[in-house]
Write a protein that holds these residues in place. Structure first.
Motif, short mmCIF file in Angstrom:
data_model
loop_
_atom_site.label_atom_id
_atom_site.label_comp_id
_atom_site.label_asym_id
_atom_site.label_seq_id
_atom_site.Cartn_x
_atom_site.Cartn_y
_atom_site.Cartn_z
N SER A 1 0.84 -1.19 0.00
CA SER A 1 0.00 0.00 0.00
C SER A 1 0.87 1.25 0.00
O SER A 1 2.07 1.20 0.34
CB SER A 1 -0.91 0.02 1.24
OG SER A 1 -0.13 0.18 2.41
N PHE A 2 0.27 2.37 -0.37
CA PHE A 2 0.97 3.65 -0.34
C PHE A 2 1.35 4.02 1.09
O PHE A 2 2.43 4.56 1.34
CB PHE A 2 0.07 4.73 -0.96
CG PHE A 2 0.78 6.01 -1.30
CD1 PHE A 2 1.93 6.02 -2.08
CD2 PHE A 2 0.28 7.22 -0.85
CE1 PHE A 2 2.58 7.21 -2.40
CE2 PHE A 2 0.91 8.42 -1.17
CZ PHE A 2 2.07 8.41 -1.94
N GLU A 3 0.48 3.70 2.02
CA GLU A 3 0.76 3.98 3.43
C GLU A 3 2.00 3.22 3.91
O GLU A 3 2.88 3.79 4.56
CB GLU A 3 -0.45 3.61 4.28
CG GLU A 3 -0.27 3.85 5.78
CD GLU A 3 -1.47 3.41 6.59
OE1 GLU A 3 -1.52 3.72 7.79
OE2 GLU A 3 -2.36 2.74 6.02
N GLU A 4 2.07 1.95 3.54
CA GLU A 4 3.22 1.13 3.94
C GLU A 4 4.50 1.62 3.30
O GLU A 4 5.55 1.73 3.94
CB GLU A 4 2.96 -0.33 3.55
CG GLU A 4 3.99 -1.31 4.04
CD GLU A 4 3.63 -2.73 3.67
OE1 GLU A 4 4.00 -3.15 2.54
OE2 GLU A 4 2.97 -3.41 4.48
N GLY A 5 4.43 1.96 2.00
CA GLY A 5 5.61 2.47 1.31
C GLY A 5 6.07 3.81 1.86
O GLY A 5 7.27 4.08 1.98
N THR A 6 5.11 4.68 2.20
CA THR A 6 5.45 5.99 2.77
C THR A 6 6.19 5.82 4.09
O THR A 6 7.17 6.53 4.37
CB THR A 6 4.18 6.83 2.96
OG1 THR A 6 3.55 7.03 1.69
CG2 THR A 6 4.51 8.18 3.58
N ALA A 7 5.75 4.89 4.90
CA ALA A 7 6.43 4.64 6.18
C ALA A 7 7.87 4.17 5.95
O ALA A 7 8.78 4.55 6.69
CB ALA A 7 5.65 3.59 6.98
N ALA A 8 8.08 3.36 4.91
CA ALA A 8 9.43 2.90 4.60
C ALA A 8 10.32 4.05 4.14
O ALA A 8 11.49 4.16 4.55
CB ALA A 8 9.37 1.82 3.51
N LEU A 9 9.78 4.94 3.30
CA LEU A 9 10.56 6.10 2.86
C LEU A 9 10.91 7.00 4.03
O LEU A 9 12.02 7.53 4.11
CB LEU A 9 9.78 6.89 1.80
CG LEU A 9 10.10 6.55 0.34
CD1 LEU A 9 9.79 5.10 0.01
CD2 LEU A 9 9.34 7.48 -0.61
N LEU B 1 14.07 -1.58 4.09
CA LEU B 1 12.89 -1.72 3.24
C LEU B 1 12.19 -3.06 3.46
O LEU B 1 10.96 -3.14 3.49
CB LEU B 1 13.28 -1.56 1.77
CG LEU B 1 13.79 -0.16 1.39
CD1 LEU B 1 14.39 -0.18 -0.02
CD2 LEU B 1 12.69 0.87 1.49
N GLU B 2 12.98 -4.12 3.64
CA GLU B 2 12.39 -5.43 3.92
C GLU B 2 11.69 -5.43 5.28
O GLU B 2 10.60 -5.99 5.43
CB GLU B 2 13.46 -6.51 3.88
CG GLU B 2 13.95 -6.82 2.47
CD GLU B 2 15.09 -7.82 2.46
OE1 GLU B 2 15.60 -8.15 3.56
OE2 GLU B 2 15.48 -8.26 1.37
N ALA B 3 12.30 -4.78 6.26
CA ALA B 3 11.69 -4.71 7.59
C ALA B 3 10.38 -3.93 7.57
O ALA B 3 9.50 -4.15 8.41
CB ALA B 3 12.68 -4.06 8.57
N CYS B 4 10.24 -3.03 6.59
CA CYS B 4 9.01 -2.23 6.45
C CYS B 4 7.99 -2.87 5.53
O CYS B 4 6.98 -2.24 5.17
CB CYS B 4 9.36 -0.83 5.94
SG CYS B 4 10.27 0.18 7.12
N GLY B 5 8.24 -4.10 5.11
CA GLY B 5 7.28 -4.82 4.29
C GLY B 5 7.56 -4.80 2.80
O GLY B 5 6.73 -5.27 2.01
N GLY B 6 8.69 -4.27 2.39
CA GLY B 6 9.01 -4.19 0.98
C GLY B 6 9.54 -5.49 0.42
O GLY B 6 10.16 -6.28 1.13
#
Length: 530
Positions: free
Chosen positions: A288-296, A361-366
């Motif tokens: 999701s965009f939310e998950e990706g934003t948290a990773a950035l 990034l992997e830890a954040c779900g990427g």
């Protein structure tokens, strides 16, 4: 070579949309083929007569060393009319060149710029500095018809390079690819690669506070500027003589982003860096965009920060706009949201940062999507403006807008702007496709860049204006800034006044009056006219 007069860039690089995309636009948005009768060349367009008299034109010629450097022919004037926003292009395609400049004046030196400003002051002509002509916010649309376009293309040199301090002095009319080539000959790079890279100029970067696609690693253009020279109707301003100073307010920052309203930037001293030994780009998928934003945010705040770091939302990923040269080829990088990470530097540094960033990034779900999405993005990184032209050619309306906010406000800002655009355009009978990406990150926040596609409707400019205004209102209400890197121009001016506040605007008016007491420089751009 000049840019396409009624579109973007080099006509040889334009390509029609793939059939599946054209079908999607027709079926999803109701896009119809464009109306016949669009102007196909500058020839024969009803450009207004030149009203500047012989004495005025002679004074301008004397200022720049000869009549050959003052152009009053119709095509030159048309090519210096407005910028490259979608409303600008639609008006050009409709043959509307009513606000063409009186003349195009081409100075070659700082002193010639001063002489032009003196001549214009004497003859009461307004002046619009013109670099690459890439403004998309009305930055080249003054609120006066009696003006000249001050084309800085003859001021296109590398004046000085200091390899010890790693600085370079560049002239304002130098286009970005030429600047990179000149610096690369000495083993250096500026590292500034905005989407307008192929056509924008050094002076334009400074005047509009440009931000390049590698800003996560190299910084914005205003971070790179160590000094500058400004020509004004009252004389010369020199700002910046050391990397940092406590000698009063930083006058460089007053000029950066001033969009030609305070003066004409005639040279810029910039920070340069060695040409990287290696460049590596790759793609990552997030659910999701939310998950990706948290990773950035994790990378921006805690590191390691890649040189390039961007994230497309679900819609932009699905359509394929994350890779403009592959639009229509299916979801970029798979389902969900596509992030692009890029690393530049020595081979050792690139490998080290990639490894550490991958862990975050992997830890954040990427999930790593490999190098293909990243390399494809890098290959097509300047393609989006050409894609916009192709959309216009099919009868679609396509435009962009951008903003920035602190991380905590980003979700609300994202939702508010999408809602404002969708609701306003749907009410007008042209329901849109709204896409977004994050392309510039900071420790404390990030930018949002929206792309809007819809049918053109009966009057495409009129149908976009209320949507743009609604989006501007949503930006301010949600705590965003009215512009992150496109600038203020005339399109954002009234909202910029509200964002800055009455007292701040009064202070800026005082600065303009001190440097430009007759209000000749880009009137109505950045600040309202009296």
């Amino acid at each position: 070579m000049d840019m396409l007069w009624n579109g973007w860039g080099d006509p040889a690089k334009a390509a029609p949309l793939p059939d599946p995309v054209t079908g999607l636009l027709r079926d999803m948005l109701g896009v119809k083929p464009p109306r016949a009768g669009e102007a196909t060349s500058p020839a024969g367009l009803p450009v207004p007569e030149v009203t500047a008299g012989p004495a005025t034109l002679r004074a301008l010629a004397d200022a720049v060393g000869g009549e050959e450097h003052v152009r009053t022919d119709a095509e030159s004037r048309i090519r210096h009319t407005r910028g490259k926003s979608t409303p600008d292009l639609l008006r050009m395609r409709a043959g509307d060149v009513t606000d063409a400049p009186q003349a195009v004046v081409l100075p070659a030196t700082h002193d010639e710029v001063l002489a032009v400003l003196r001549a214009c002051s004497t003859h009461r002509l307004a002046v619009v500095p013109f670099g690459g002509g890439t403004s998309v916010v009305g930055g080249l649309a003054p609120q006066r018809r009696d003006f000249v376009a001050l084309d800085l293309r003859r001021m296109n040199g590398l004046l000085e390079l200091d390899p010890v301090s790693r600085t370079a002095v560049l002239q304002p009319g130098l286009r970005a690819p030429e600047a990179e080539a000149l610096l690369a000959a000495h083993g250096f790079t500026l590292g500034h690669f905005p989407q307008s890279f192929e056509w924008a100029t050094i002076g334009g970067f400074a005047a509009a506070r440009s931000s390049g696609q590698a800003s996560a690693g190299y910084g914005r253009f205003d971070d790179m500027v160590l000094g500058l020279t400004l020509a004004t109707p009252r004389g010369t301003v020199e700002a910046g003589r050391a990397p940092r100073s406590a000698a009063g307010p930083d006058l460089r920052q007053l000029v950066l982003g001033s969009e030609g309203a305070f003066g004409v930037i005639t040279s810029v001293t910039v920070r340069i860096r060695p040409v990287p030994e290696q460049r590596h780009y790759e793609g990552w998928r997030f659910a999701s965009f939310e998950e990706g934003t948290a990773a950035l945010r994790r990378l921006a705040q805690d590191g390691p920060r890649p040189t390039v770091l961007r994230l497309s939302d679900e819609t932009e990923t699905l359509i394929g706009l994350a890779q403009p040269d592959a639009i229509g080829a299916g979801p970029a990088g798979g389902a969900g949201c596509l992030a692009i990470t890029g690393y530049e530097g020595t081979a050792e540094d690139v490998a080290h940062r990639r490894e550490r960033a991958a862990a975050v990034l992997e830890a954040c779900g990427g999930t790593l999507a490999g190098t293909e999405p990243g390399e494809r993005w890098a290959h097509g990184r300047y393609s989006a403006p050409y894609l916009r032209d192709a959309l216009l050619d099919t009868g679609a309306f396509a435009e962009t807008l951008e903003t920035a906010a602190f991380w905590s406000r980003l979700p609300g800002l994202y939702a508010a702007v999408r809602t404002a655009l969708t609701d306003t355009l749907t009410r007008s009978g042209t329901p849109p496709l709204v896409m977004c990406h994050i392309s510039h990150v900071y420790e404390n926040g990030a930018s949002l860049y929206f792309t809007v596609v819809s049918a053109q409707g009966d009057d495409p400019v009129a149908h976009w204006t209320p949507a743009k205004h609604a989006a501007n209102e949503a930006v301010l209400a949600a705590g965003g800034t009215i512009s992150h890197h496109h600038g203020v121009g005339t399109d954002h001016r009234d909202w910029y006044v509200r964002e800055a506040g009455t007292l701040a605007v009064e202070a800026l008016r005082a600065v303009k009056y001190g440097l430009d007491p007759e209000g000749l420089l880009n009137p109505g751009v950045l600040l309202p006219t009296d």
